[in-house]
Design a protein around this motif. Structure first.
Motif, PDB file in Angstrom:
ATOM      1  N   GLY A   1       0.806  -1.210   0.000  1.00 32.50           N
ATOM      2  CA  GLY A   1       0.000   0.000   0.000  1.00 32.50           C
ATOM      3  C   GLY A   1       0.841   1.263   0.000  1.00 32.50           C
ATOM      4  O   GLY A   1       2.076   1.211   0.148  1.00 32.50           O
ATOM      5  N   LEU A   2       0.142   2.386  -0.131  1.00 32.00           N
ATOM      6  CA  LEU A   2       0.833   3.676  -0.129  1.00 32.00           C
ATOM      7  C   LEU A   2       1.532   3.911   1.205  1.00 32.00           C
ATOM      8  O   LEU A   2       2.525   4.624   1.299  1.00 32.00           O
ATOM      9  CB  LEU A   2      -0.181   4.795  -0.412  1.00 32.00           C
ATOM     10  CG  LEU A   2      -0.831   4.708  -1.804  1.00 32.00           C
ATOM     11  CD1 LEU A   2      -2.087   5.573  -1.878  1.00 32.00           C
ATOM     12  CD2 LEU A   2       0.160   5.095  -2.884  1.00 32.00           C
TER      13      LEU A   2
ATOM     14  N   GLU B   1      -7.308   0.720   0.319  1.00 33.60           N
ATOM     15  CA  GLU B   1      -7.126   1.114  -1.084  1.00 33.60           C
ATOM     16  C   GLU B   1      -7.921   0.175  -1.972  1.00 33.60           C
ATOM     17  O   GLU B   1      -8.180  -0.974  -1.610  1.00 33.60           O
ATOM     18  CB  GLU B   1      -5.643   0.997  -1.477  1.00 33.60           C
ATOM     19  CG  GLU B   1      -4.744   1.983  -0.771  1.00 33.60           C
ATOM     20  CD  GLU B   1      -3.268   1.793  -1.133  1.00 33.60           C
ATOM     21  OE1 GLU B   1      -2.981   1.297  -2.240  1.00 33.60           O
ATOM     22  OE2 GLU B   1      -2.426   2.135  -0.284  1.00 33.60           O
TER      23      GLU B   1
ATOM     24  N   ARG C   1      -3.719   2.977  -8.041  1.00 34.52           N
ATOM     25  CA  ARG C   1      -4.145   2.748  -6.645  1.00 34.52           C
ATOM     26  C   ARG C   1      -5.063   3.882  -6.227  1.00 34.52           C
ATOM     27  O   ARG C   1      -4.720   5.048  -6.388  1.00 34.52           O
ATOM     28  CB  ARG C   1      -2.952   2.799  -5.695  1.00 34.52           C
ATOM     29  CG  ARG C   1      -1.888   1.819  -5.915  1.00 34.52           C
ATOM     30  CD  ARG C   1      -0.552   2.537  -5.705  1.00 34.52           C
ATOM     31  NE  ARG C   1       0.532   1.620  -5.922  1.00 34.52           N
ATOM     32  CZ  ARG C   1       1.258   1.100  -4.929  1.00 34.52           C
ATOM     33  NH1 ARG C   1       1.057   1.443  -3.698  1.00 34.52           N
ATOM     34  NH2 ARG C   1       2.226   0.247  -5.205  1.00 34.52           N
ATOM     35  N   MET C   2      -6.197   3.521  -5.676  1.00 36.30           N
ATOM     36  CA  MET C   2      -7.116   4.566  -5.210  1.00 36.30           C
ATOM     37  C   MET C   2      -7.224   4.483  -3.696  1.00 36.30           C
ATOM     38  O   MET C   2      -7.478   3.408  -3.156  1.00 36.30           O
ATOM     39  CB  MET C   2      -8.491   4.340  -5.844  1.00 36.30           C
ATOM     40  CG  MET C   2      -8.498   4.641  -7.315  1.00 36.30           C
ATOM     41  SD  MET C   2     -10.042   4.122  -8.081  1.00 36.30           S
ATOM     42  CE  MET C   2      -9.547   2.574  -8.789  1.00 36.30           C
ATOM     43  N   GLU C   3      -7.054   5.607  -3.064  1.00 36.38           N
ATOM     44  CA  GLU C   3      -7.215   5.618  -1.610  1.00 36.38           C
ATOM     45  C   GLU C   3      -8.699   5.542  -1.279  1.00 36.38           C
ATOM     46  O   GLU C   3      -9.483   6.356  -1.761  1.00 36.38           O
ATOM     47  CB  GLU C   3      -6.618   6.885  -1.020  1.00 36.38           C
ATOM     48  CG  GLU C   3      -5.117   6.784  -0.885  1.00 36.38           C
ATOM     49  CD  GLU C   3      -4.540   7.988  -0.167  1.00 36.38           C
ATOM     50  OE1 GLU C   3      -4.438   7.940   1.070  1.00 36.38           O
ATOM     51  OE2 GLU C   3      -4.218   8.955  -0.865  1.00 36.38           O
ATOM     52  N   ALA C   4      -9.071   4.555  -0.486  1.00 33.87           N
ATOM     53  CA  ALA C   4     -10.481   4.382  -0.128  1.00 33.87           C
ATOM     54  C   ALA C   4     -10.698   4.965   1.264  1.00 33.87           C
ATOM     55  O   ALA C   4      -9.752   5.098   2.041  1.00 33.87           O
ATOM     56  CB  ALA C   4     -10.835   2.904  -0.158  1.00 33.87           C
TER      57      ALA C   4
ATOM     58  N   TYR D   1     -11.186   0.279   4.823  1.00 36.86           N
ATOM     59  CA  TYR D   1     -10.787  -1.009   4.264  1.00 36.86           C
ATOM     60  C   TYR D   1     -12.040  -1.589   3.620  1.00 36.86           C
ATOM     61  O   TYR D   1     -13.039  -1.796   4.312  1.00 36.86           O
ATOM     62  CB  TYR D   1     -10.321  -1.947   5.369  1.00 36.86           C
ATOM     63  CG  TYR D   1      -9.118  -1.430   6.118  1.00 36.86           C
ATOM     64  CD1 TYR D   1      -7.836  -1.847   5.785  1.00 36.86           C
ATOM     65  CD2 TYR D   1      -9.282  -0.523   7.163  1.00 36.86           C
ATOM     66  CE1 TYR D   1      -6.730  -1.364   6.476  1.00 36.86           C
ATOM     67  CE2 TYR D   1      -8.177  -0.032   7.848  1.00 36.86           C
ATOM     68  CZ  TYR D   1      -6.913  -0.459   7.499  1.00 36.86           C
ATOM     69  OH  TYR D   1      -5.833   0.018   8.176  1.00 36.86           O
TER      70      TYR D   1
ATOM     71  N   TRP E   1      -7.510  -1.210  -5.924  1.00 32.80           N
ATOM     72  CA  TRP E   1      -6.539  -1.211  -7.023  1.00 32.80           C
ATOM     73  C   TRP E   1      -7.231  -1.519  -8.336  1.00 32.80           C
ATOM     74  O   TRP E   1      -8.100  -2.398  -8.406  1.00 32.80           O
ATOM     75  CB  TRP E   1      -5.456  -2.264  -6.784  1.00 32.80           C
ATOM     76  CG  TRP E   1      -4.406  -1.829  -5.809  1.00 32.80           C
ATOM     77  CD1 TRP E   1      -4.515  -0.851  -4.866  1.00 32.80           C
ATOM     78  CD2 TRP E   1      -3.100  -2.381  -5.672  1.00 32.80           C
ATOM     79  NE1 TRP E   1      -3.351  -0.753  -4.153  1.00 32.80           N
ATOM     80  CE2 TRP E   1      -2.468  -1.690  -4.628  1.00 32.80           C
ATOM     81  CE3 TRP E   1      -2.403  -3.391  -6.317  1.00 32.80           C
ATOM     82  CZ2 TRP E   1      -1.163  -1.978  -4.230  1.00 32.80           C
ATOM     83  CZ3 TRP E   1      -1.119  -3.693  -5.923  1.00 32.80           C
ATOM     84  CH2 TRP E   1      -0.497  -2.979  -4.885  1.00 32.80           C
TER      85      TRP E   1
ATOM     86  N   GLU F   1     -13.121   8.717  -7.682  1.00 37.85           N
ATOM     87  CA  GLU F   1     -12.318   8.223  -6.557  1.00 37.85           C
ATOM     88  C   GLU F   1     -12.754   8.821  -5.232  1.00 37.85           C
ATOM     89  O   GLU F   1     -11.932   9.265  -4.427  1.00 37.85           O
ATOM     90  CB  GLU F   1     -10.819   8.461  -6.820  1.00 37.85           C
ATOM     91  CG  GLU F   1     -10.359   7.760  -8.078  1.00 37.85           C
ATOM     92  CD  GLU F   1      -8.873   7.871  -8.330  1.00 37.85           C
ATOM     93  OE1 GLU F   1      -8.125   8.115  -7.368  1.00 37.85           O
ATOM     94  OE2 GLU F   1      -8.472   7.705  -9.488  1.00 37.85           O
TER      95      GLU F   1
END
Ligand code: DHE
Length: 490
Positions: free
Chosen positions: A234-235, A263, A288-291, A294, A265, A325
């Motif tokens: 992850g980031l 995230e 990658r998208m920050e969600a 979880y 993906w 996003e």
């Protein structure tokens, strides 16, 4: 770690009797991996029985004559303990596991059997003895039955033309099967503990998502050659298990749900096929998208713009806009909604989605135009799978858990009322429906080692036939799957 004091040394017993088939490091071989996570579906007393009595129709022999009861018990206990060294599965392991029986393009293009409609075939996974049956969906006859890898899980995925199908096993094997020639053409082990696989909408790539190791494994769909294994980091630097991978056809991409990092993906496949094999290696875009949380276990809208995910800790559902996003809605889906089993249909000009719950007797129905809750339909217990078909007036949901596990509800898609509750075989779990391509008839599993498939008229609900099977689980119609039919899983 080895032995109970004064008891038999399970490690020694394992190396002597089991390692040759299940691998020195318990990673599997001819037999499945014997690691705690891989065995999560096998109850401890069942493990004892398998060691003692063997497993029918497999190469697992009965050890009841060779080992005494304390030795069997010690072994059965030991295989549920974590190994001293965390197992690894590298690119070299993947490459070494790869086998091609028939290279792509070498088998005849004409089916070796005759049916009226190749698009109305069904595959049925029989988890009782790890086999798969291929059925003619018009005549309801079995064309063939063949052994599968241990513990297939998730839906098999067809190529867009319906000729080939890919299976994923919990212990990491991806198997490609040529339906026209009734042959396994290629196999590769993508991981130690795998969740599921997805096939790109153009049929060129297969993606496998693993719990162990924390990787996504991209394969060339023709012969299952490894293109790349992608570490899931992850980031924030943490690595993650992959909950599941999905194909999003209108986006030309795969979407991955990640269990341990907030995230989502997206992996876009190359749209143009360049000449030569090398082109397959290049140019996969990983986004990658920050969600907001979880997100686990996904449901997509028909356009694949929105993904509905279950937030961690059972706190509800969230709708995430994959284009912008951002989170666009919170859904009252507390507990354990089974989003992967959700289905959708038109109701009064609106598109709705219906989701069963694993922890309570409810089906939740939402308006997908504004994500508002329409109703919770009360059922006779928690359900696992839902199914319908565009041409059917009914949605089916099983009561998988609890005292009423032998019941299946039939819901009127317009009134949202349960109009019938079937009990096909009192005391035995009835679960997982799949329609034929026309939505007229359906298959239902009697989920038992001495179980069977039921074949029902989708409108009158009348029984049309039965076929004995070993714990039939999922059923997958070629047309419904390759057309992304609204009433079925994808
Ligand atoms: Fe499944 C599909 C996750 C337990 C039978 N299951 C799926 C999918 C996911 C999932 C993400 C969609 C993948 C796909 O089709 O590509 N399943 C999970 C879990 O997290 C869970 C609750 C716990 C676990 O151990 O993994 C779980 N699943 C089970 C079972 O216990 C079932 C009943 C028996 C088994 O085989 O293990 C089971 N799952 C299935 C089946 C499908 C499935 C038959 C495909 C359904 C379909 O119609 O497509």
């Amino acid at each position: 770690m080895t032995a109970v004091a004064d008891g038999p040394d399970a490690n020694v017993l394992y190396n002597h009797h089991c390692a040759i088939c299940h691998g020195v490091s318990r990673l599997g071989g001819i037999g499945p991996a014997l690691l705690p996570d891989n065995l999560s579906r096998l109850r401890h007393n069942e493990a004892v029985e398998v060691i003692r009595g063997g497993r029918a129709a497999t190469q697992m022999p009965a050890y009841g004559e060779l080992l005494d009861e304390t030795e069997i018990a010690a072994l059965a206990e030991w295989i549920y303990e974590p190994p001293e060294v965390e197992p690894s599965w590298t690119d070299e392991d993947i490459l070494a596991s790869h086998e091609v029986n028939h290279y792509y393009g070498t088998l005849p293009d004409e089916p070796v059997f005759e049916v009226d409609d190749l698009k109305n075939l069904f595959l049925v996974v029989e988890i009782g003895d790890h086999h798969v049956s291929l059925l003619d969906g018009d005549k309801f006859e079995r064309i063939t039955r063949f052994p599968s890898r241990y513990a297939l899980h998730g839906g098999p995925k067809y190529t867009p033309d319906g000729r080939y199908v890919y299976f994923g096993s919990r212990d990491g094997w991806v198997t490609k099967y040529d339906i026209y020639n009734l042959e396994v053409t290629a196999e590769v082990r993508a991981g130690i503990n795998m969740r599921n696989i997805a096939v790109s909408a153009d049929g060129r790539y297969v993606l496998a998502g693993n719990y162990l190791p924390h990787t996504l494994v991209l394969l060339d769909a023709r012969n299952l050659e490894l293109i790349a294994s992608i570490p899931v980091e992850g980031l924030n630097g943490d690595t993650s298990r992959v909950s599941a991978v999905y194909t999003a056809p209108p986006r030309n991409s795969f979407i991955a749900a990640l269990r341990d990092i907030p995230e989502v993906w997206e992996i876009r496949w190359p749209e143009e096929r360049a000449a030569g094999d090398e082109a397959l290696v290049g140019d996969f875009a990983l986004h990658r998208m920050e969600a907001p949380d979880y997100l686990d276990d996904f449901f997509f809208d028909m356009e694949y713009r929105y993904v509905v995910g279950a937030a961690r800790g059972g706190q509800g559902g969230q709708v995430f806009d994959l284009d912008e996003e951002v989170k666009v809605a919170d859904l009252p889906l507390e507990g354990m909604p089974h989003l992967g089993a959700g289905i959708t249909w038109e109701l009064d000009g609106r598109r709705v989605m219906a989701i069963p719950h694993i922890d309570k007797g409810q089906v939740s129905v939402f308006d997908m135009t504004d994500w508002s809750l329409i109703t919770h339909i009360e059922t006779d217990g928690p359900g696992f799978f839902m199914r319908s078909h565009e041409n059917s007036p009914y949605a089916w949901v099983d009561v998988f858990f609890g005292p009423n596990h032998d019941r299946v509800h039939v819901i009127d898609k317009q009134t949202l009322e349960i109009v019938e509750t079937l009990v096909p075989e009192p005391g035995k779990t009835a679960a997982h429906v799949e329609f034929d391509r026309r939505g007229e008839t359906l298959l239902l599993s009697i989920w038992d080692d001495d179980g069977y498939l039921l074949w029902l008229d989708g409108n009158t609900l009348e029984e049309l036939g039965r076929m004995p099977m070993k714990r039939p689980s999922g059923k997958y119609n070629v047309w419904n799957k390759t057309q992304y039919e609204e009433g079925t899983s994808h």
